[in-house]
Design a protein around this motif. Structure first.
Motif, PDB file in Angstrom:
ATOM      1  N   LEU A  47      -3.901  -5.362  13.674  1.00  0.00           N
ATOM      2  CA  LEU A  47      -4.922  -4.523  13.045  1.00  0.00           C
ATOM      3  C   LEU A  47      -4.741  -4.412  11.536  1.00  0.00           C
ATOM      4  O   LEU A  47      -5.723  -4.320  10.793  1.00  0.00           O
ATOM      5  CB  LEU A  47      -4.897  -3.122  13.678  1.00  0.00           C
ATOM      6  CG  LEU A  47      -5.320  -3.054  15.154  1.00  0.00           C
ATOM      7  CD1 LEU A  47      -5.177  -1.641  15.686  1.00  0.00           C
ATOM      8  CD2 LEU A  47      -6.755  -3.551  15.328  1.00  0.00           C
ATOM      9  N   MET A  48      -3.479  -4.418  11.073  1.00  0.00           N
ATOM     10  CA  MET A  48      -3.244  -4.283   9.644  1.00  0.00           C
ATOM     11  C   MET A  48      -3.253  -5.623   8.915  1.00  0.00           C
ATOM     12  O   MET A  48      -3.268  -5.660   7.679  1.00  0.00           O
ATOM     13  CB  MET A  48      -1.918  -3.565   9.383  1.00  0.00           C
ATOM     14  CG  MET A  48      -0.681  -4.346   9.762  1.00  0.00           C
ATOM     15  SD  MET A  48       0.852  -3.373   9.611  1.00  0.00           S
ATOM     16  CE  MET A  48       0.904  -3.075   7.861  1.00  0.00           C
ATOM     17  N   ALA A  49      -3.267  -6.727   9.638  1.00  0.00           N
ATOM     18  CA  ALA A  49      -3.211  -8.049   9.013  1.00  0.00           C
ATOM     19  C   ALA A  49      -4.370  -8.325   8.053  1.00  0.00           C
ATOM     20  O   ALA A  49      -4.148  -8.890   6.977  1.00  0.00           O
ATOM     21  CB  ALA A  49      -3.141  -9.126  10.093  1.00  0.00           C
ATOM     22  N   PRO A  50      -5.633  -7.970   8.382  1.00  0.00           N
ATOM     23  CA  PRO A  50      -6.706  -8.242   7.414  1.00  0.00           C
ATOM     24  C   PRO A  50      -6.510  -7.540   6.063  1.00  0.00           C
ATOM     25  O   PRO A  50      -6.844  -8.114   5.023  1.00  0.00           O
ATOM     26  CB  PRO A  50      -7.953  -7.716   8.126  1.00  0.00           C
ATOM     27  CG  PRO A  50      -7.631  -7.811   9.567  1.00  0.00           C
ATOM     28  CD  PRO A  50      -6.168  -7.483   9.658  1.00  0.00           C
ATOM     29  N   LEU A  51      -5.978  -6.329   6.077  1.00  0.00           N
ATOM     30  CA  LEU A  51      -5.731  -5.639   4.807  1.00  0.00           C
ATOM     31  C   LEU A  51      -4.722  -6.402   3.964  1.00  0.00           C
ATOM     32  O   LEU A  51      -4.882  -6.539   2.740  1.00  0.00           O
ATOM     33  CB  LEU A  51      -5.228  -4.216   5.078  1.00  0.00           C
ATOM     34  CG  LEU A  51      -6.199  -3.279   5.793  1.00  0.00           C
ATOM     35  CD1 LEU A  51      -5.527  -1.941   6.069  1.00  0.00           C
ATOM     36  CD2 LEU A  51      -7.448  -3.068   4.946  1.00  0.00           C
ATOM     37  N   LEU A  52      -3.674  -6.909   4.607  1.00  0.00           N
ATOM     38  CA  LEU A  52      -2.678  -7.679   3.878  1.00  0.00           C
ATOM     39  C   LEU A  52      -3.182  -9.082   3.560  1.00  0.00           C
ATOM     40  O   LEU A  52      -2.711  -9.706   2.605  1.00  0.00           O
ATOM     41  CB  LEU A  52      -1.392  -7.760   4.705  1.00  0.00           C
ATOM     42  CG  LEU A  52      -0.750  -6.397   5.011  1.00  0.00           C
ATOM     43  CD1 LEU A  52       0.414  -6.555   5.962  1.00  0.00           C
ATOM     44  CD2 LEU A  52      -0.294  -5.727   3.733  1.00  0.00           C
ATOM     45  N   GLY A  53      -4.134  -9.564   4.349  1.00  0.00           N
ATOM     46  CA  GLY A  53      -4.726 -10.861   4.056  1.00  0.00           C
ATOM     47  C   GLY A  53      -5.448 -10.885   2.722  1.00  0.00           C
ATOM     48  O   GLY A  53      -5.558 -11.940   2.081  1.00  0.00           O
ATOM     49  N   LEU A  54      -5.937  -9.742   2.289  1.00  0.00           N
ATOM     50  CA  LEU A  54      -6.568  -9.662   0.970  1.00  0.00           C
ATOM     51  C   LEU A  54      -5.585 -10.046  -0.123  1.00  0.00           C
ATOM     52  O   LEU A  54      -5.963 -10.668  -1.123  1.00  0.00           O
ATOM     53  CB  LEU A  54      -7.095  -8.244   0.728  1.00  0.00           C
ATOM     54  CG  LEU A  54      -8.295  -7.800   1.561  1.00  0.00           C
ATOM     55  CD1 LEU A  54      -8.551  -6.316   1.349  1.00  0.00           C
ATOM     56  CD2 LEU A  54      -9.530  -8.612   1.182  1.00  0.00           C
ATOM     57  N   MET A  55      -4.332  -9.663   0.019  1.00  0.00           N
ATOM     58  CA  MET A  55      -3.322  -9.981  -0.987  1.00  0.00           C
ATOM     59  C   MET A  55      -3.012 -11.478  -1.031  1.00  0.00           C
ATOM     60  O   MET A  55      -2.528 -11.979  -2.049  1.00  0.00           O
ATOM     61  CB  MET A  55      -2.031  -9.202  -0.699  1.00  0.00           C
ATOM     62  CG  MET A  55      -2.187  -7.715  -0.706  1.00  0.00           C
ATOM     63  SD  MET A  55      -0.618  -6.870  -0.386  1.00  0.00           S
ATOM     64  CE  MET A  55      -1.177  -5.159  -0.345  1.00  0.00           C
ATOM     65  N   LEU A  56      -3.280 -12.171   0.074  1.00  0.00           N
ATOM     66  CA  LEU A  56      -3.016 -13.605   0.137  1.00  0.00           C
ATOM     67  C   LEU A  56      -4.279 -14.434  -0.067  1.00  0.00           C
ATOM     68  O   LEU A  56      -4.288 -15.641   0.198  1.00  0.00           O
ATOM     69  CB  LEU A  56      -2.370 -13.962   1.476  1.00  0.00           C
ATOM     70  CG  LEU A  56      -1.013 -13.314   1.749  1.00  0.00           C
ATOM     71  CD1 LEU A  56      -0.522 -13.656   3.147  1.00  0.00           C
ATOM     72  CD2 LEU A  56       0.015 -13.743   0.718  1.00  0.00           C
ATOM     73  N   ALA A  57      -5.345 -13.792  -0.529  1.00  0.00           N
ATOM     74  CA  ALA A  57      -6.607 -14.472  -0.858  1.00  0.00           C
ATOM     75  C   ALA A  57      -7.230 -15.180   0.338  1.00  0.00           C
ATOM     76  O   ALA A  57      -7.873 -16.222   0.188  1.00  0.00           O
ATOM     77  CB  ALA A  57      -6.385 -15.460  -2.005  1.00  0.00           C
TER      78      ALA A  57
END
Length: 216
Positions: free
Chosen positions: A105-115
């Motif tokens: 569930l939290m992966a998309p939020l952190l995916g923003l940091m990885l473009a």
């Protein structure tokens, strides 16, 4: 058993939050250590996310049966009239609900940091949800085999890491396919097949491993 372990999570919030914090820290530090360029980050993002998720799950697997072993609950489970395979399946389900599902569930939020492009977020969450369930089931076999050892965490990692490679390959492949617009559903179907096989066989293997660890 499911209700008991879920209630026990509230008394061990530190153990539950540690893998999630570790996952967030690894993802956050990668852009600082590699490069802030979006193109380069998007290229390595699938592998970074999956390796971080795998290591985060390993952090909590060592303690899956440890508390019950220390207070004698595992001995009682072996004597219970209910099938041991079903009881340990409930414990694995709690591990996934408190570790694997929050990671997904939290992966998309952190995916923003990885473009990561927006179109890959659904694939990212689905692959992590399926893959982390496989990791919980297979990793629980190693946790059961090493539960009686004083420092079994390293041995458990050596036992189960090779078994995680197919999940890592197809989980990463699903995200890479989504980024380039390829057929990512095939990768998720294979992860689903892995999960189906693990659901059938892993509980029996976990139960047998616990009997070996407790009675030799």
């Amino acid at each position: 058993m499911l209700t008991r372990d879920l209630l026990g999570v509230g008394r061990r919030l530190g153990d539950v939050l540690t893998p999630l914090v570790f996952f967030a820290m690894v993802i956050t530090l990668f852009p600082l250590g590699i490069s802030p360029e979006p193109e380069r980050l998007a290229m390595i993002a699938p592998g970074v996310v999956w390796v971080a998720a795998l290591l985060s799950a390993l952090l909590s697997l060592d303690g899956l049966f440890r508390a019950d072993f220390d207070d004698g609950t595992l001995e009682q489970l072996l004597l219970a009239p209910q099938p041991l395979a079903l009881l340990v399946l409930a414990k694995v389900a709690v591990h996934w609900l408190t570790t694997g599902l929050p990671l997904a569930l939290m992966a998309p939020l952190l995916g923003l940091m990885l473009a990561l492009p927006e179109g890959s977020y659904l694939t990212l969450m689905a692959s992590l949800a399926l893959g982390s369930a496989c990791i919980s089931l297979v990793g629980a076999i190693g946790a059961a085999l090493t539960v009686g050892l004083a420092r079994g965490g390293m041995l458990m990692s050596l036992l189960v890491l090779p078994l995680f490679m197919p999940v890592l390959i197809f989980g990463t492949g699903a995200i890479q396919a989504a980024i380039v617009g390829g057929p990512w559903l095939a990768h998720l179907a294979i992860l689903g097949a892995f999960l189906a096989v693990a659901l059938m066989l892993a509980p029996l293997a976990i139960a047998a491993s616990l009997r070996i660890s407790l009675h030799g």
